[in-house]
Design an enzyme around this catalytic site. Structure first.
Site, mmCIF file in Angstrom:
data_model
loop_
_atom_site.group_PDB
_atom_site.id
_atom_site.type_symbol
_atom_site.label_atom_id
_atom_site.label_comp_id
_atom_site.label_asym_id
_atom_site.label_seq_id
_atom_site.Cartn_x
_atom_site.Cartn_y
_atom_site.Cartn_z
ATOM 1 N N THR A 124 0.847 -1.184 0.000
ATOM 2 C CA THR A 124 0.000 0.000 0.000
ATOM 3 C C THR A 124 0.881 1.232 0.000
ATOM 4 O O THR A 124 1.900 1.272 0.681
ATOM 5 C CB THR A 124 -0.947 0.021 1.215
ATOM 6 N N GLU A 160 -4.917 -2.395 4.539
ATOM 7 C CA GLU A 160 -4.546 -2.905 5.870
ATOM 8 C C GLU A 160 -5.705 -3.617 6.561
ATOM 9 O O GLU A 160 -5.512 -4.269 7.579
ATOM 10 C CB GLU A 160 -4.079 -1.747 6.774
ATOM 11 N N TRP A 181 -3.890 5.456 -5.485
ATOM 12 C CA TRP A 181 -3.141 6.498 -4.801
ATOM 13 C C TRP A 181 -2.162 7.232 -5.696
ATOM 14 O O TRP A 181 -1.485 6.633 -6.521
ATOM 15 C CB TRP A 181 -2.322 5.900 -3.653
ATOM 16 N N LYS A 220 -6.239 10.578 -3.864
ATOM 17 C CA LYS A 220 -6.819 9.366 -4.425
ATOM 18 C C LYS A 220 -7.539 9.675 -5.724
ATOM 19 O O LYS A 220 -8.509 10.407 -5.749
ATOM 20 C CB LYS A 220 -7.776 8.722 -3.428
HETATM 21 P P1 ADP Z 1 -8.992 0.613 -1.005
HETATM 22 O O1 ADP Z 1 -8.915 1.774 -1.923
HETATM 23 O O2 ADP Z 1 -8.920 -0.671 -1.690
HETATM 24 O O3 ADP Z 1 -10.169 0.693 -0.087
HETATM 25 P P2 ADP Z 1 -6.518 1.597 0.099
HETATM 26 O O4 ADP Z 1 -5.750 1.057 1.231
HETATM 27 O O5 ADP Z 1 -5.837 1.804 -1.180
HETATM 28 O O6 ADP Z 1 -7.704 0.616 -0.040
HETATM 29 O O7 ADP Z 1 -7.190 2.974 0.484
HETATM 30 C C1 ADP Z 1 -7.824 3.156 1.710
HETATM 31 C C2 ADP Z 1 -8.201 4.605 1.867
HETATM 32 O O8 ADP Z 1 -9.047 5.029 0.797
HETATM 33 C C3 ADP Z 1 -8.967 4.902 3.120
HETATM 34 O O9 ADP Z 1 -8.142 5.022 4.236
HETATM 35 C C4 ADP Z 1 -9.651 6.198 2.735
HETATM 36 O O10 ADP Z 1 -8.798 7.318 2.860
HETATM 37 C C5 ADP Z 1 -9.959 5.998 1.270
HETATM 38 N N1 ADP Z 1 -11.302 5.452 1.105
HETATM 39 C C6 ADP Z 1 -11.661 4.162 0.892
HETATM 40 N N2 ADP Z 1 -12.994 4.055 0.779
HETATM 41 C C7 ADP Z 1 -13.499 5.289 0.936
HETATM 42 C C8 ADP Z 1 -14.822 5.836 0.956
HETATM 43 N N3 ADP Z 1 -15.899 5.083 0.759
HETATM 44 N N4 ADP Z 1 -14.956 7.166 1.167
HETATM 45 C C9 ADP Z 1 -13.888 7.950 1.362
HETATM 46 N N5 ADP Z 1 -12.621 7.507 1.354
HETATM 47 C C10 ADP Z 1 -12.420 6.191 1.146
#
Ligand code: ADP
Length: 590
Positions: free
Chosen positions: A229, A374, A488, A483
């Site tokens: 990540t 995570e 990312w 994002k």
């Molecule tokens: P994934 O994108 O697969 O959920 P990542 O570890 O790449 O996993 O990203 C996690 C982060 O993405 C979270 O900590 C948050 O900042 C953001 N995120 C994930 N889902 C949401 C959501 N529904 N709304 C806002 N932010 C989100």
């Protein structure tokens, strides 16, 4: 026997009772009358007498084979045609993959990488690797080749299985990853890419391999999967899933108010297997016997619609950007979605327009999900509670736009910077911290050191509030990342390259809202005294140093970049200053 009388008899022998049983105590017929006064059972904690059924992911595919063997898996192949197979095929071919890996000398704990779309071959590689105790490492093709090479070297992968579309990435990294001894391209001989590399095709790789193999002969806390990540600052960090955490995460996801799919469902995971385990669907779909539809490399609106419609999909999951493309296609061609019942949207906040379009124009329920690599990744899901559903539509919409509730198996709370628990009042925002059997307790090779607080909670880097019904709402992000389209962009990397420009004194990258990509980077520059540079010059300077899709959408110049108390760039202040800044790319996306 579940008889009530049994409990009563047991009570009589309870060691806690100091006084001897009264002489006239009733005795069940046939029970010896000489009741011992002191019990032979020592006081203290007692182990249950249930089986040690190890929580390993081979059980998932065994179960699918035994109980849903003829359930269909449909793949849009990377080569083009749509192919059909079954869970029985998946079971046998995964076993062939296991034997091919064993023939290469793969041992438990070895890391096997994939750089691949959602296809049957990819799932076969997952199970074939994991079920023999090797570690399946998913690589994200959206990263820059340099980053992919860095991650492979850090993980010390021995094999890379990749799709034909990624041959250019493989050519770019092949000489930089000395641990990789085997390259397997996920295709057949007829589609083998032109290359001078020593590459085997997947079909050649498993051809003639036996389906006889021992799976699951290791403890349940054996490492199972690895996913890096970049969601925090610094170098990417590896999240190392165990068999136990993956099985428990599968059960968490199978709850009705979570992913909640069943044997009647046809499931299309658009969310990629290379990013956070496709939200666990490659495990939960076989576990419950859903028909599985895999989109391969094509995620555009038309291709996704075609699969939804032709395969009669009832459930699907993806980041908002994918749904925006689908909705544009539906609206443009005046199409409907009569069979689709539910869509889980997460990875970024669900825009209201997407929520309303699905629910109000297409009669498809939207479940907003939040999670992170995570957390395996499911953290919260927006299934509605009875008392929220009893309210008017506009109130329900407000709840649906929140990030949802914790399913059983996830603990979450909000705390302030001093670690004090914050109230669940739907207003007070603080650090969102989580705990559970599918949450990381550290990163691979101990990168980043200890990541838990003294109560075992992990800080998500998100800022959120929780309300009285348990709904969580993200209000900001403490971590320094942007994002875009569910992936990312590291603001730090952009900044580090930008300050390399001779005219730049300091640089800051922040994410600004974007209708298509959720966020896009704005680069803010403080020039050196007396120096001059245009935005285009700075972007040209970044060209080739960062991935194309990381390229800032705009450059703004300021007199002075604000710094916080510890000398770090104050991103909160910059976000406030630039909150009304309109990126030039927005008009094109609308
Ligand atoms: P994934 O994108 O697969 O959920 P990542 O570890 O790449 O996993 O990203 C996690 C982060 O993405 C979270 O900590 C948050 O900042 C953001 N995120 C994930 N889902 C949401 C959501 N529904 N709304 C806002 N932010 C989100």
């Amino acid at each position: 026997m579940f008889g009530f009388g049994k409990g009563k008899d047991e009570k009589k022998a309870e060691p806690a009772k100091a006084a001897p049983a009264p002489a006239a105590a009733p005795v069940a017929p046939g029970v010896a009358t000489a009741v011992p006064v002191a019990s032979a059972i020592p006081r203290g904690p007692m182990n249950g007498l249930m089986q040690d059924w190890k929580l390993t992911v081979d059980k998932v595919i065994d179960h699918a084979f035994q109980n849903h063997g003829q359930r269909e898996i449909v793949t849009r192949t990377v080569e083009g045609p749509i192919v059909r197979s079954t869970y029985a095929d998946l079971y046998y071919r995964s076993r062939q993959v296991s034997n091919a890996l064993l023939a290469d000398g793969v041992q438990k704990g070895d890391r096997i990488a994939t750089l691949a779309w959602n296809t049957t071959r990819h799932i076969e590689t997952w199970y074939g690797t994991m079920c023999i105790g090797a570690v399946l490492h998913t690589l994200n093709p959206r990263l820059f080749p340099e980053q992919i090479a860095w991650i492979i070297n850090h993980a010390e992968d021995t094999h890379v299985f990749y799709d034909i579309t990624f041959q250019p990435i493989i050519e770019a990294i092949k000489d930089k990853v000395p641990s990789v001894k085997h390259w397997v391209v996920l295709t057949d001989a007829a589609h083998k890419p032109q290359t001078t590399m020593n590459v085997r095709t997947y079909e050649e790789y498993i051809a003639g391999k036996s389906t006889d193999v021992v799976w699951g002969d290791f403890p349940e806390d054996t490492a199972c999967g690895l996913c890096y990540t970049s969601g925090t600052t610094g170098d990417p960090k590896g999240v190392l899933y165990s068999h136990r955490s993956n099985v428990l995460h599968t059960l968490i996801g199978m709850q009705h108010d979570a992913i909640g799919i069943g044997a009647k469902d046809t499931v299309l995971p658009v969310v990629p297997m290379f990013h956070a385990n496709a939200w666990g669907i490659a495990f939960s779909a076989p576990a419950v016997g859903s028909k599985l539809v895999l989109p391969g490399a094509k995620m555009d609106g038309e291709s996704i619609y075609q699969l939804l419609n032709d395969e009669k999909v009832t459930f699907t999951a993806a980041v908002p950007t994918v749904w925006l493309m689908l909705l544009q296609h539906l609206e443009g061609a005046n199409l409907k979605l009569p069979l689709l019942k539910r869509v889980v949207i997460g990875g970024s906040a669900v825009p209201e327009r997407i929520l309303r379009a699905f629910e109000e124009n297409y009669d498809v329920e939207v479940v907003h999900a939040w999670g992170m690599t995570e957390m395996s990744p499911l953290g919260s899901l927006g299934a509605m509670t009875e008392n929220v559903m009893a309210q008017d539509r506009e109130t329900v919409v407000r709840y649906k736009l929140k990030q949802g509730r914790a399913p059983f198996g996830v603990e979450m709370k909000t705390i302030n910077d001093e670690g004090t628990l914050l109230p669940r009042d739907g207003k007070t925002a603080g650090r969102l911290v989580v705990r559970g059997p599918a949450v990381a307790k550290g990163y691979f090779k101990n990168a980043g050191g200890n990541i838990l607080d003294d109560q075992g909670f992990f800080d998500t880097g998100d800022v959120a509030n929780l309300d009285e019904h348990g709904y969580m709402q993200i209000t900001d992000r403490a971590k320094d990342v942007i994002k875009s389209g569910g992936e990312w962009i590291s603001s730090i990397d952009i900044e580090n390259f930008a300050v390399g420009h001779p005219a730049v004194a300091n640089a800051a990258a922040i994410g600004l809202p974007h209708p298509k990509w959720d966020e896009r980077p704005l680069l803010i520059i403080e020039l050196k005294p007396g120096a001059a540079a245009t935005g285009d010059e700075i972007l040209n300077f970044l060209n080739g140093k960062i991935a194309k899709w990381w390229m800032p959408d705009d450059v703004a110049f300021v007199e002075k970049i604000p710094l916080g108390a510890t000398g770090k760039i104050n991103k909160l202040a910059l976000r406030a200053t630039f909150k009304d800044h309109k990126l030039p790319t927005i008009q094109a996306a609308e």
